[in-house]
Scaffold this motif. Structure first.
Motif, PDB file in Angstrom:
ATOM      1  N   GLU A 188       0.833  -1.209   0.000  1.00 47.27           N
ATOM      2  CA  GLU A 188       0.000   0.000   0.000  1.00 47.27           C
ATOM      3  C   GLU A 188       0.868   1.259   0.000  1.00 47.27           C
ATOM      4  OE1 GLU A 188      -3.015   2.208   3.063  1.00 47.27           O
ATOM      5  OE2 GLU A 188      -3.209   0.026   2.880  1.00 47.27           O
ATOM      6  N   ALA A 189       1.871   1.285   0.864  1.00 50.60           N
ATOM      7  CA  ALA A 189       2.776   2.441   0.911  1.00 50.60           C
ATOM      8  C   ALA A 189       3.526   2.572  -0.407  1.00 50.60           C
ATOM      9  CB  ALA A 189       3.754   2.301   2.076  1.00 50.60           C
ATOM     10  N   GLY A 190       3.947   1.455  -0.984  1.00 47.76           N
ATOM     11  CA  GLY A 190       4.676   1.476  -2.249  1.00 47.76           C
ATOM     12  C   GLY A 190       3.857   2.084  -3.372  1.00 47.76           C
ATOM     13  N   LYS A 191       2.578   1.753  -3.439  1.00 48.69           N
ATOM     14  CA  LYS A 191       1.705   2.319  -4.479  1.00 48.69           C
ATOM     15  C   LYS A 191       1.564   3.825  -4.307  1.00 48.69           C
ATOM     16  CE  LYS A 191      -0.870  -1.891  -5.303  1.00 48.69           C
ATOM     17  NZ  LYS A 191      -2.071  -2.658  -5.003  1.00 48.69           N
ATOM     18  N   ALA A 192       1.383   4.271  -3.063  1.00 50.28           N
ATOM     19  CA  ALA A 192       1.266   5.713  -2.800  1.00 50.28           C
ATOM     20  C   ALA A 192       2.563   6.428  -3.165  1.00 50.28           C
ATOM     21  CB  ALA A 192       0.917   5.952  -1.329  1.00 50.28           C
ATOM     22  N   LEU A 193       3.692   5.844  -2.784  1.00 48.35           N
ATOM     23  CA  LEU A 193       4.989   6.458  -3.081  1.00 48.35           C
ATOM     24  C   LEU A 193       5.263   6.486  -4.581  1.00 48.35           C
ATOM     25  CD1 LEU A 193       6.988   4.929  -0.129  1.00 48.35           C
ATOM     26  CD2 LEU A 193       6.593   7.368  -0.538  1.00 48.35           C
ATOM     27  N   GLN A 194       4.882   5.431  -5.292  1.00 48.37           N
ATOM     28  CA  GLN A 194       5.078   5.406  -6.737  1.00 48.37           C
ATOM     29  C   GLN A 194       4.303   6.550  -7.389  1.00 48.37           C
ATOM     30  OE1 GLN A 194       4.084   1.732  -8.739  1.00 48.37           O
ATOM     31  NE2 GLN A 194       4.454   2.599 -10.745  1.00 48.37           N
ATOM     32  N   ALA A 195       3.046   6.727  -7.012  1.00 44.59           N
ATOM     33  CA  ALA A 195       2.236   7.793  -7.606  1.00 44.59           C
ATOM     34  C   ALA A 195       2.836   9.169  -7.325  1.00 44.59           C
ATOM     35  CB  ALA A 195       0.801   7.712  -7.080  1.00 44.59           C
ATOM     36  N   LEU A 196       3.266   9.393  -6.090  1.00 44.50           N
ATOM     37  CA  LEU A 196       3.866  10.687  -5.728  1.00 44.50           C
ATOM     38  C   LEU A 196       5.174  10.918  -6.489  1.00 44.50           C
ATOM     39  CD1 LEU A 196       3.199  10.597  -1.885  1.00 44.50           C
ATOM     40  CD2 LEU A 196       2.172  12.193  -3.522  1.00 44.50           C
ATOM     41  N   PHE A 197       5.999   9.889  -6.561  1.00 47.58           N
ATOM     42  CA  PHE A 197       7.291  10.009  -7.239  1.00 47.58           C
ATOM     43  C   PHE A 197       7.119  10.282  -8.730  1.00 47.58           C
ATOM     44  CE2 PHE A 197      10.739   7.864  -9.621  1.00 47.58           C
ATOM     45  CZ  PHE A 197      11.777   8.703  -9.258  1.00 47.58           C
ATOM     46  N   LEU A 198       6.246   9.521  -9.389  1.00 51.80           N
ATOM     47  CA  LEU A 198       6.069   9.674 -10.832  1.00 51.80           C
ATOM     48  C   LEU A 198       5.490  11.035 -11.199  1.00 51.80           C
ATOM     49  CD1 LEU A 198       4.776   6.117 -11.827  1.00 51.80           C
ATOM     50  CD2 LEU A 198       7.106   7.017 -11.987  1.00 51.80           C
TER      51      LEU A 198
END
Length: 181
Positions: free
Chosen positions: A24-34
């Motif tokens: 869950e954290a990884g998905k949120a971080l991916q969206a923010l990073f991209l």
């Protein structure tokens, strides 16, 4: 709090994470990073392959490849770390300290403006970080100072203030899941 105590506390919190919390954290971080200008402007991403409960970076690196960016990940040679280009993120094996590394030794990353994803145990809002103790990234960035740097971390890895030393190189931006809320 000293670095040793902080490292121990953060490691314990990471070990307590469930697979679903990590995902869950990884998905949120991916969206923010991209969504960052750092990512949009990058032609090359020097990432890292996750170890234990680290932020899952493989989906980010796969997206970078799909977006036509070059991707490289670190490989350790004694006291030195080099980034090796990969077009297939499965071409890795267990390397230094049990961390996944490229099987190949070439081609070596050669983009002085590559965006560097920074791993670490703890970060503050000013970009200071506490790594795992090897100093590989600080050595790399002191030799190659033109790279923009971004760190992805879990909310609990963001602390108010970190003890720093003169050789510590802060990252340009720290991203944590609740930053986007």
């Amino acid at each position: 709090m000293d670095k040793k105590t902080l490292r121990k506390q953060i490691r314990e919190q990471k070990r307590a994470m469930t697979v679903s919390q990590i995902e869950e954290a990884g998905k949120a971080l991916q969206a923010l990073f991209l969504a960052t200008d750092y990512y949009r402007d990058a032609k090359t991403v020097y990432g890292y392959l996750p170890y234990n409960q680290e932020v899952r970076t493989v989906p980010i690196l796969e997206q970078a490849l799909r977006d036509g960016k070059r991707v490289a990940v670190p490989k350790v040679y004694g006291e030195e770390m080099k980034f090796i280009y990969l077009s297939d993120l499965t071409q890795v094996e267990t390397g230094y300290a049990g961390i996944p590394e490229p099987i190949a030794d070439a081609p070596v990353g050669d983009d002085p403006t590559a965006l560097v994803l920074m791993p670490g145990l703890a970060f503050d809002r000013e970009g200071h970080r506490i790594g795992y103790g090897g100093g590989f990234y600080d050595k790399f960035l002191s030799a190659e100072q033109t790279h923009p740097t971004v760190a992805l971390c879990y909310d609990f890895q963001l602390v108010e203030e970190l003890p720093t030393e003169e050789f510590d190189i802060p990252v340009d931006e720290v991203i944590w899941p609740s930053k986007g809320r």
